[in-house]
Scaffold this motif. Structure first.
Motif, PDB file in Angstrom:
ATOM      1  N   ARG A 387       0.941  -1.316  -0.070  1.00 15.16           N
ATOM      2  CA  ARG A 387      -0.103   0.046   0.021  1.00 15.16           C
ATOM      3  C   ARG A 387       0.832   1.186  -0.036  1.00 15.16           C
ATOM      4  O   ARG A 387       1.621   1.417   1.046  1.00 15.16           O
ATOM      5  CB  ARG A 387      -1.154  -0.106   1.224  1.00 15.16           C
ATOM      6  CG  ARG A 387      -1.745   1.294   1.241  1.00 15.16           C
ATOM      7  CD  ARG A 387      -2.709   1.018   2.524  1.00 15.16           C
ATOM      8  NE  ARG A 387      -3.697   2.199   2.380  1.00 15.16           N
ATOM      9  CZ  ARG A 387      -4.485   2.650   3.296  1.00 15.16           C
ATOM     10  NH1 ARG A 387      -4.732   1.459   4.373  1.00 15.16           N
ATOM     11  NH2 ARG A 387      -5.392   3.522   3.493  1.00 15.16           N
ATOM     12  N   CYS A 417      -5.535   0.018  -6.597  1.00 18.72           N
ATOM     13  CA  CYS A 417      -6.139   1.283  -6.420  1.00 18.72           C
ATOM     14  C   CYS A 417      -5.148   1.997  -7.026  1.00 18.72           C
ATOM     15  O   CYS A 417      -3.862   1.973  -7.189  1.00 18.72           O
ATOM     16  CB  CYS A 417      -5.782   1.651  -4.750  1.00 18.72           C
ATOM     17  SG  CYS A 417      -6.148   3.285  -4.333  1.00 18.72           S
ATOM     18  N   LEU A 423      -5.015  -1.748  -1.651  1.00 21.71           N
ATOM     19  CA  LEU A 423      -5.854  -1.472  -0.416  1.00 21.71           C
ATOM     20  C   LEU A 423      -5.977  -2.858   0.060  1.00 21.71           C
ATOM     21  O   LEU A 423      -6.448  -3.619  -0.705  1.00 21.71           O
ATOM     22  CB  LEU A 423      -6.984  -0.413  -0.564  1.00 21.71           C
ATOM     23  CG  LEU A 423      -6.737   0.799  -1.089  1.00 21.71           C
ATOM     24  CD1 LEU A 423      -7.935   1.577  -1.394  1.00 21.71           C
ATOM     25  CD2 LEU A 423      -5.967   1.617  -0.058  1.00 21.71           C
ATOM     26  N   VAL A 425      -8.116  -5.614   1.483  1.00 18.01           N
ATOM     27  CA  VAL A 425      -9.578  -6.083   1.663  1.00 18.01           C
ATOM     28  C   VAL A 425      -9.608  -7.513   2.205  1.00 18.01           C
ATOM     29  O   VAL A 425      -8.553  -8.503   1.978  1.00 18.01           O
ATOM     30  CB  VAL A 425     -10.110  -6.362   0.312  1.00 18.01           C
ATOM     31  CG1 VAL A 425     -10.431  -4.759  -0.535  1.00 18.01           C
ATOM     32  CG2 VAL A 425      -9.424  -6.955  -1.106  1.00 18.01           C
ATOM     33  N   LEU A 442     -16.022  -5.016  10.238  1.00 16.74           N
ATOM     34  CA  LEU A 442     -14.842  -3.747   9.973  1.00 16.74           C
ATOM     35  C   LEU A 442     -14.767  -2.964  11.291  1.00 16.74           C
ATOM     36  O   LEU A 442     -13.727  -2.658  11.636  1.00 16.74           O
ATOM     37  CB  LEU A 442     -15.475  -2.623   8.795  1.00 16.74           C
ATOM     38  CG  LEU A 442     -15.232  -3.257   7.587  1.00 16.74           C
ATOM     39  CD1 LEU A 442     -15.870  -2.159   6.506  1.00 16.74           C
ATOM     40  CD2 LEU A 442     -13.989  -3.093   7.004  1.00 16.74           C
ATOM     41  N   GLN A 446     -11.221  -2.564  13.469  1.00 15.32           N
ATOM     42  CA  GLN A 446     -10.636  -1.243  13.914  1.00 15.32           C
ATOM     43  C   GLN A 446     -10.332  -1.520  15.271  1.00 15.32           C
ATOM     44  O   GLN A 446      -9.394  -0.670  15.789  1.00 15.32           O
ATOM     45  CB  GLN A 446     -11.738  -0.221  13.675  1.00 15.32           C
ATOM     46  CG  GLN A 446     -11.817   0.027  12.105  1.00 15.32           C
ATOM     47  CD  GLN A 446     -13.010   1.255  11.778  1.00 15.32           C
ATOM     48  OE1 GLN A 446     -13.962   1.384  12.762  1.00 15.32           O
ATOM     49  NE2 GLN A 446     -13.333   1.498  10.573  1.00 15.32           N
ATOM     50  N   LYS A 457     -10.095  -2.054   3.935  1.00 15.30           N
ATOM     51  CA  LYS A 457     -11.259  -1.143   3.296  1.00 15.30           C
ATOM     52  C   LYS A 457     -12.529  -1.688   3.034  1.00 15.30           C
ATOM     53  O   LYS A 457     -13.461  -0.995   3.049  1.00 15.30           O
ATOM     54  CB  LYS A 457     -10.615  -0.453   2.057  1.00 15.30           C
ATOM     55  CG  LYS A 457      -9.509   0.605   2.243  1.00 15.30           C
ATOM     56  CD  LYS A 457      -9.889   1.599   2.980  1.00 15.30           C
ATOM     57  CE  LYS A 457      -8.855   2.619   3.383  1.00 15.30           C
ATOM     58  NZ  LYS A 457      -9.182   3.773   4.249  1.00 15.30           N
ATOM     59  N   GLU A 458     -12.491  -3.115   2.701  1.00 14.14           N
ATOM     60  CA  GLU A 458     -13.955  -3.845   2.821  1.00 14.14           C
ATOM     61  C   GLU A 458     -13.577  -5.200   3.104  1.00 14.14           C
ATOM     62  O   GLU A 458     -12.397  -5.888   3.238  1.00 14.14           O
ATOM     63  CB  GLU A 458     -14.020  -3.918   1.050  1.00 14.14           C
ATOM     64  CG  GLU A 458     -14.221  -2.303   0.428  1.00 14.14           C
ATOM     65  CD  GLU A 458     -14.387  -2.658  -1.110  1.00 14.14           C
ATOM     66  OE1 GLU A 458     -14.528  -3.618  -1.703  1.00 14.14           O
ATOM     67  OE2 GLU A 458     -14.605  -1.671  -1.734  1.00 14.14           O
TER      68      GLU A 458
END
Length: 544
Positions: A387, A417, A423, A425, A442, A446, A457-458
């Motif tokens: 990334r 990306c 990114l 996933v 998600l 976090q 991100k997903e």
């Protein structure tokens, strides 16, 4: 060394190598990772950033100090010395300097030393260890790769010769100096050339102000060369040049991830300079392969071997043993040999299977070599997600998701990306009857993943995750799924849902290949727009 980009970095890097062994560390790592590196290196002295607004480096120092028994002293660098006195008073009222007996002011200590000669009387052998650079980015447990003095000098000479550095050049350093590119390409190779080096603020390219004002910085300092990851070049294309005079730029170097074709074309058209794609890794000291600045630059290729370095593509068996050299344009494992290649990690257990066919180093990357000797990366045998040039260990994401009571299996990969290359996933399967949502997963990530860059991100809930015959997750299939999903979104945005069909498959020549069929005249008429849009991705595609 635990510092942002400051002049004291170079004093520490090269003074540290003259006196002993230097170990630059990413300040963004978590305290336990930093302590692990310090203990692995048997660290006695640490140079770190003093308390300063918006930074947590000194907080980390206080946490790790009791965890590293060998650590005797910490030299702190006070960044307030670069600020007006009225700002310093306010900052130091809120954040006083350290007073511990193990903490010493770096610049005051340096001022007590003679400035005309080294005080060390040591005799340095070419094969003596000069530095320990950790591999990996902001996640995963890093490995320590030792570089000898000879490794660093020869690699810097290779860079100087291949890129044509002169004593009239001014090079800008925007990448961190805890990374081999910042330390050696726009560091030691620059000094060896007699060039001038400009540090682009303490944060480097992480500072939004540097990107916003980049072209004016080029004009002011007459920058002739800089290096970055593809995300930097894509970002600079969004910044108007305006009335800035950028004619001083002769070349720029892109590495760390594949460079999208459209970014390459637009940047060279905008600046009139050569944008050189290259390849290197910590284990090869720094750069090893690059497109020739004055020769043909093939977009998507990492180029040809630099002086003194050898590279080839080989076929390995399932146990990683050498079978044969690959044919022209046949994909296989990229291996390197030369005086810039290290001798192995400090931890012997990490050196299993890193050597192929004698003394060739297995980079872990898959590549092909064309009929003219240019190398093309076709994939990674490593599962790292890259990334913006930072390596993310997917294992950290998977371990976090597997802690959730309703997750049966999790697998993380990189999603293409145009801004940062990839990114993270994740794909998950759930227990029977589970109603947990993707948003809930998600939120769980976090809480469980401390490194922001690694938070996916997903998260896609699927019925099954593709497996190999022995039950291992087959990540190439997941990467293809992610690529198809991204391309589907981009195509739908321009053509609607019915104007096209897209398939993505593995390709021995390109790694992956997208095949796009335009189904009506309206879609065909927008092909040029599609090519502009898809050119921002490092994905090979073909229209049928």
């Amino acid at each position: 060394m635990l510092l942002p980009n400051l002049p004291q970095n170079h004093f520490t890097l090269w003074g540290g190598e003259a006196a002993g062994i230097i170990n630059p560390i990413n300040p963004m790592l978590e305290p336990d990772h930093i302590a692990g590196i310090l203990n692995a290196a048997n660290t006695k002295l640490l140079v770190a950033l003093a308390p300063f607004p918006g930074t947590d480096t000194w907080d980390k120092v206080e946490q790790i100090k009791p965890l590293v028994p060998s650590l005797e002293k910490v030299l702190y660098v006070d960044m307030c010395q670069f600020l007006p006195s009225e700002q310093v008073t306010a900052i130091r009222t809120e954040l006083p300097l350290p007073t511990e007996d193990w903490a010493i002011n770096f610049d005051r200590w340096i001022a007590t030393q003679p400035d005309g000669q080294l005080t060390t009387k040591r005799t340095i052998s070419p094969q003596d260890v000069a530095s320990l650079f950790h591999t990996g980015g902001t996640t995963g447990v890093p490995k320590l790769a030792p570089h000898s003095h000879y490794n660093e000098v020869i690699d810097s000479l290779m860079v100087k010769v291949h890129l044509g550095f002169r004593d009239t050049d001014t090079l800008l350093t925007g990448l961190p100096t805890f990374h081999v590119n910042g330390a050696l390409v726009t560091g030691l190779a620059s000094f060896l050339s007699g060039a001038h080096v400009v540090l682009a603020s303490a944060q480097g390219f992480r500072s939004p102000d540097i990107i916003t004002n980049f072209w004016k910085l080029v004009e002011k300092h007459k920058i002739t060369f800089f290096s970055g990851v593809p995300a930097i070049f894509a970002g600079l294309l969004q910044v108007p040049v305006g009335d800035a005079d950028i004619s001083s730029i002769k070349a720029a170097l892109s590495g760390g991830a594949a460079l999208p074709r459209e970014v390459h074309r637009q940047f060279e058209a905008l600046t009139g300079c050569a944008l050189i794609e290259g390849y290197g890794l910590t284990e090869s000291t720094a750069a090893s392969i690059a497109n020739p600045p004055a020769g043909e630059r093939r977009t998507g290729s990492i180029g040809i071997c630099m002086p003194y370095t050898e590279g080839k593509v080989v076929l390995l068996d399932e146990q990683g043993q050498y079978l044969r050299d690959c044919l022209t344009n046949e994909s296989g494992s990229l291996v390197l040999r030369g005086p810039n290649i290290f001798k192995g990690y400090t931890d012997p257990t990490k050196n299993t299977d890193i050597w192929v066919d004698g003394d060739w180093f297995n980079t872990g990357d898959l590549a092909r070599q064309d009929e003219d000797g240019y190398f093309w990366i076709t994939g990674r045998s490593k599962d790292l997600i890259i990334r913006g040039g930072h390596n993310i260990d997917p294992g950290m994401i998977e371990e976090a998701l597997n802690l959730h009571p309703e997750v049966v299996m999790a697998a993380a990969v990189g999603k293409p990306c145009p801004r940062v290359g990839e990114l993270p996933v994740a794909y998950v399967t759930l227990t029977a009857g589970s109603e947990v949502s993707e948003d809930e997963l998600l939120a769980f990530c976090q809480q469980e993943i401390s490194e922001r860059a690694a938070i996916p991100k997903e998260i896609c809930i699927v019925e099954e995750i593709p497996l190999t015959a022995v039950g291992k997750v087959f990540k190439p299939s997941l990467r293809l799924m992610s690529m198809r999903y991204v391309l589907q979104q981009e195509l739908e945005e321009l053509l609607g849902q019915t104007g096209f069909e897209v398939e993505v498959e593995a390709c021995s020549k390109h790694g992956q290949k997208a095949t796009i069929q335009l189904l009506d005249e309206g879609a065909v008429a927008k092909r040029a727009q599609l090519e502009d849009k898809l050119g921002n991705y490092a994905i090979h595609y073909e229209f049928i």
